[in-house]
Write a protein that holds these residues in place. Structure first.
Motif, PDB file in Angstrom:
ATOM      1  N   PHE A 135       0.792  -1.225   0.000  1.00 58.85           N
ATOM      2  CA  PHE A 135       0.000   0.000   0.000  1.00 58.85           C
ATOM      3  C   PHE A 135       0.826   1.277   0.000  1.00 58.85           C
ATOM      4  N   SER A 136       2.116   1.183   0.259  1.00 53.63           N
ATOM      5  CA  SER A 136       2.884   2.407   0.507  1.00 53.63           C
ATOM      6  C   SER A 136       3.893   2.772  -0.569  1.00 53.63           C
ATOM      7  N   ASP A 137       3.986   2.009  -1.622  1.00 57.43           N
ATOM      8  CA  ASP A 137       5.079   2.276  -2.558  1.00 57.43           C
ATOM      9  C   ASP A 137       4.652   2.908  -3.883  1.00 57.43           C
ATOM     10  N   VAL A 138       3.413   3.381  -3.983  1.00 64.25           N
ATOM     11  CA  VAL A 138       2.955   3.943  -5.253  1.00 64.25           C
ATOM     12  C   VAL A 138       2.634   5.429  -5.131  1.00 64.25           C
ATOM     13  N   TYR A 139       1.843   5.769  -4.140  1.00 66.07           N
ATOM     14  CA  TYR A 139       1.367   7.145  -4.008  1.00 66.07           C
ATOM     15  C   TYR A 139       2.152   7.908  -2.950  1.00 66.07           C
ATOM     16  N   LEU A 140       2.358   9.198  -3.184  1.00 61.54           N
ATOM     17  CA  LEU A 140       2.980  10.045  -2.180  1.00 61.54           C
ATOM     18  C   LEU A 140       2.067  10.118  -0.954  1.00 61.54           C
ATOM     19  N   PRO A 184      -4.390   7.144  -0.951  1.00 61.75           N
ATOM     20  CA  PRO A 184      -5.811   7.470  -1.101  1.00 61.75           C
ATOM     21  C   PRO A 184      -6.652   6.763  -0.035  1.00 61.75           C
ATOM     22  N   PRO A 185      -7.807   7.343   0.281  1.00 64.61           N
ATOM     23  CA  PRO A 185      -8.664   6.739   1.309  1.00 64.61           C
ATOM     24  C   PRO A 185      -9.006   5.268   1.039  1.00 64.61           C
ATOM     25  N   ARG A 186      -9.245   4.903  -0.214  1.00 67.58           N
ATOM     26  CA  ARG A 186      -9.597   3.510  -0.512  1.00 67.58           C
ATOM     27  C   ARG A 186      -8.459   2.560  -0.144  1.00 67.58           C
ATOM     28  N   GLN A 214      -8.341  -0.464   2.595  1.00 65.29           N
ATOM     29  CA  GLN A 214      -7.871  -1.810   2.248  1.00 65.29           C
ATOM     30  C   GLN A 214      -6.748  -2.259   3.176  1.00 65.29           C
ATOM     31  N   ARG A 215      -5.844  -1.348   3.511  1.00 64.98           N
ATOM     32  CA  ARG A 215      -4.747  -1.695   4.425  1.00 64.98           C
ATOM     33  C   ARG A 215      -5.301  -2.057   5.804  1.00 64.98           C
TER      34      ARG A 215
END
Length: 78
Positions: A42-47, A50-52, A56-57
Motif C-alpha cells: 500500500f505504501s510504494d505507489v502514491y505520495l 488514497p482513502p480507498r 484496504q490496508r
C-alpha cells in the motif's frame, strides 16, 4: 551460427542445461530471502495514500490479526 560452425546441438544442450541450473539456483536463493512486509503493498505507489487504500490496508491488518495463523507471516520482514 550453426551453418558457420559457431554453434551446434551439443553446445545448445549444454547452454540450456547450465542456464536452467542458474535460473533455478537464483529462484531458490530468492525464496530463502524474507518477503517484504505486507504493508508495502500500500505504501510504494502514491505520495499520499488514497482513502480507498487506507481502508484496504486496515482490512488486511484486521484480517491478518484474526487469521494470521493461516499465513506464513514468519517469512515476511517486520
Amino acid at each position: 551460427m550453426a551453418n558457420r560452425g559457431w554453434w551446434d546441438e551439443e553446445e545448445e544442450k549444454g547452454w540450456r542445461k547450465s542456464s536452467r541450473k542458474m535460473v533455478l539456483e537464483a529462484f531458490e536463493q530468492a525464496e530463502r530471502e524474507p518477503k517484504p512486509p505486507p504493508a508495502l503493498l500500500f505504501s510504494d505507489v502514491y505520495l499520499e495514500m488514497p482513502p480507498r487504500l487506507r481502508r484496504q490496508r486496515a482490512e488486511l491488518e484486521r484480517h491478518l490479526e484474526t487469521y494470521g495463523e493461516h499465513y506464513p507471516l514468519q517469512q515476511f520482514q517486520k
